[in-house]
Enzyme design. Structure first.
Site, mmCIF file in Angstrom:
data_model
loop_
_atom_site.group_PDB
_atom_site.id
_atom_site.type_symbol
_atom_site.label_atom_id
_atom_site.label_comp_id
_atom_site.label_asym_id
_atom_site.label_seq_id
_atom_site.Cartn_x
_atom_site.Cartn_y
_atom_site.Cartn_z
ATOM 1 C CG HIS A 76 45.212 50.042 33.982
ATOM 2 N ND1 HIS A 76 44.082 50.322 34.614
ATOM 3 C CD2 HIS A 76 44.687 49.910 32.521
ATOM 4 C CE1 HIS A 76 43.169 50.699 33.718
ATOM 5 N NE2 HIS A 76 43.582 50.446 32.427
ATOM 6 C CE1 TYR A 205 42.625 50.860 43.071
ATOM 7 C CE2 TYR A 205 41.025 50.163 44.766
ATOM 8 C CZ TYR A 205 41.831 49.641 43.660
ATOM 9 O OH TYR A 205 42.065 48.669 43.018
ATOM 10 N N PRO A 297 37.196 43.665 48.710
ATOM 11 C CG PRO A 297 35.363 44.900 47.441
ATOM 12 C CD PRO A 297 35.768 43.817 48.950
ATOM 13 C CE LYS A 301 46.872 42.415 45.948
ATOM 14 N NZ LYS A 301 47.529 42.622 44.568
ATOM 15 C CE1 TYR A 389 45.476 47.894 43.283
ATOM 16 C CE2 TYR A 389 46.276 47.698 41.145
ATOM 17 C CZ TYR A 389 44.993 47.803 41.884
ATOM 18 O OH TYR A 389 43.937 47.922 41.318
#
Ligand code: APR
Ligand code: PHB
Length: 394
Positions: A76, A205, A297, A301, A389
């Site tokens: 991604h 998100y 979560p 990570k 990220y």
């Protein structure tokens, strides 16, 4: 199996941390034994997160377990952030000079690791009950356990605690030798897995006044969704229809329209916690992965931190056995914790900015709103999110 009297590195816990360490050591000719409390079926059926940083993916490749990930995993290059009815794409690759993440379930990572351990005749003793650690402050530590009703003891040079948050290793360290740092969040995540195509090509998100939600996936035909929920919520009170209705109500309309509903394969509630134990070493015992630290979560990570711990620890153990160089072992705790705390900060920040905290009052709500507005309008803020990220360097 005949009772084994000794090994070089005794690893407590056969989750991703323990298996990856034993695999990396074995490839360098260093003997290890893994003691796992649960059955293999149980370990292989746990559903956990599914986003790997490049460093974690590279470590799996170095351990010889990257083939299926490289075939079936989804690379991604971006994620989406939804705020109310708005949807913004963050181009991770463009923001980080070409870095990406790999969407590949932890369940699959664990299966690949078990297959590799079996192929190399690695010793993983499952259903090892009542593991107790001894002599951690001596140079002959050992673990005793019950297997098939027989008490056994294995001696080792080092014991590695990879036995997760509820394991015995961290609890074997005297309380006055550990500092614990913890934040428990006032909500959990209700997760649902279903064999339906994901609503979007990338992870979404989503922040909404009713609560956070996440659209994730395991493959083009398997979706994973999460909803922020109160801690006292019961899975039994959430039939599939209620889950899909609440999810769609929290997503931007254009995305909700693309949600394919279907029967759940799994549904569960997980509490959210930030936790770090310091230091990561007590005598001949070293802690790694969830035994040492937990992240909520939201930043994906958990598994990635386990991988970076194992990177530092495997390198240190290999240096010890190859050349008697103990600098890596001496500095393991400091090196691993430096990265752990940065990932703790990022996971806490992602959690704080995206979830609903009605109990915190109006000022906190306005700060959160301003933070999101800043994030969605500032390339610098987006670059910072993206840098964390995709994973900070090892
Ligand atoms: N004796 C032996 N094994 C134990 C004991 C014990 N007393 N207690 C726990 N275990 C085992 C558990 O059954 C589990 O299989 O240790 C293993 C720990 O595995 P994980 O909890 O998966 O932890 P870790 O390997 O560090 O992986 C970290 O898991 O929870 C996620 O977000 C986390 O993705 C991250 C990853
Ligand atoms: C998941 O797919 O389970 C997942 C993905 C990203 C997260 C958390 C969980 O941040």
């Amino acid at each position: 199996m005949a009772a084994l009297a000794s090994t070089s590195v005794l690893i407590i816990g056969g989750g991703p941390s323990g298996l990856l360490l034993s695999q990396l050591l074995h490839r360098q000719g260093i003997a290890s034994v893994v003691l796992e409390r649960r059955s293999r079926d149980h370990v292989l059926s746990r559903i956990r997160a599914g986003v790997l940083e490049q460093g974690a993916a590279d470590l799996l490749r170095a351990a010889g377990v990257g083939a299926r990930m490289d075939r079936d995993g989804l690379v991604h290059e971006g994620i989406e952030i939804a705020v109310g009815d708005r949807l913004h794409r963050l181009d991770l690759a463009a923001l980080t000079g070409g870095k990406t993440v790999m969407v590949y379930g932890q369940t699959e990572v664990t299966a690949d690791l078990y297959a590799a351990r079996d192929a190399m005749d690695g010793v993983v003793i499952d259903e090892a009950e009542g593991v107790a650690l001894h002599g951690l402050e001596t140079d002959a530590p050992s673990a005793s356990f019950l297997k098939d009703g027989t008490r056994q003891t294995i001696r080792a040079d080092f014991i590695i605690g990879c036995d997760g948050f509820h394991g015995v290793s961290r609890r074997s360290i005297p309380a006055d030798r550990l500092s614990l740092f913890e934040l428990v969040y006032p909500f959990g995540w209700l997760g649902l897995l279903a064999d339906v195509p994901p609503a979007a090509d990338e992870l979404v998100y989503a922040s909404h006044p009713d609560g956070f939600s996440l659209c994730s996936m395991r493959s083009p035909t398997r979706s994973r969704y999460y909803l922020q929920c109160p801690l006292d919520e019961k899975v039994a009170d959430w039939d599939d229809d209620r889950f899909w209705d609440v999810l769609c109500a929290r997503l931007p309309a254009e995305l909700a329209a693309r949600v394919t509903r279907g029967p759940s394969i799994e549904k569960s509630i997980a509490p959210l916690r930030s936790f770090v134990a310091e230091p990561l070493r007590h005598g001949r015992l070293f802690l790694a992965g969830d035994a040492a630290h937990i992240v909520p979560p939201t930043g994906a990570k958990g598994l990635n931190l386990a991988a970076s711990d194992i990177h530092y620890l495997s390198t240190a153990l290999i240096d010890h056995y190859r050349s008697g160089d103990d600098e890596g072992l001496e500095r393991y705790s400091e090196r691993a914790l430096a990265r752990v705390w940065k990932a703790e900060r990022f996971s806490w920040w992602m959690t704080s900015v995206l979830h609903s905290f009605p109990e915190k009052g109006g000022f906190a709500a306005r700060m959160q709103q301003a933070e999101l507005e800043y994030l969605l309008s500032s390339p610098a803020a987006q670059a910072s999110l993206a840098e964390n990220y995709v994973g900070l360097p090892y």
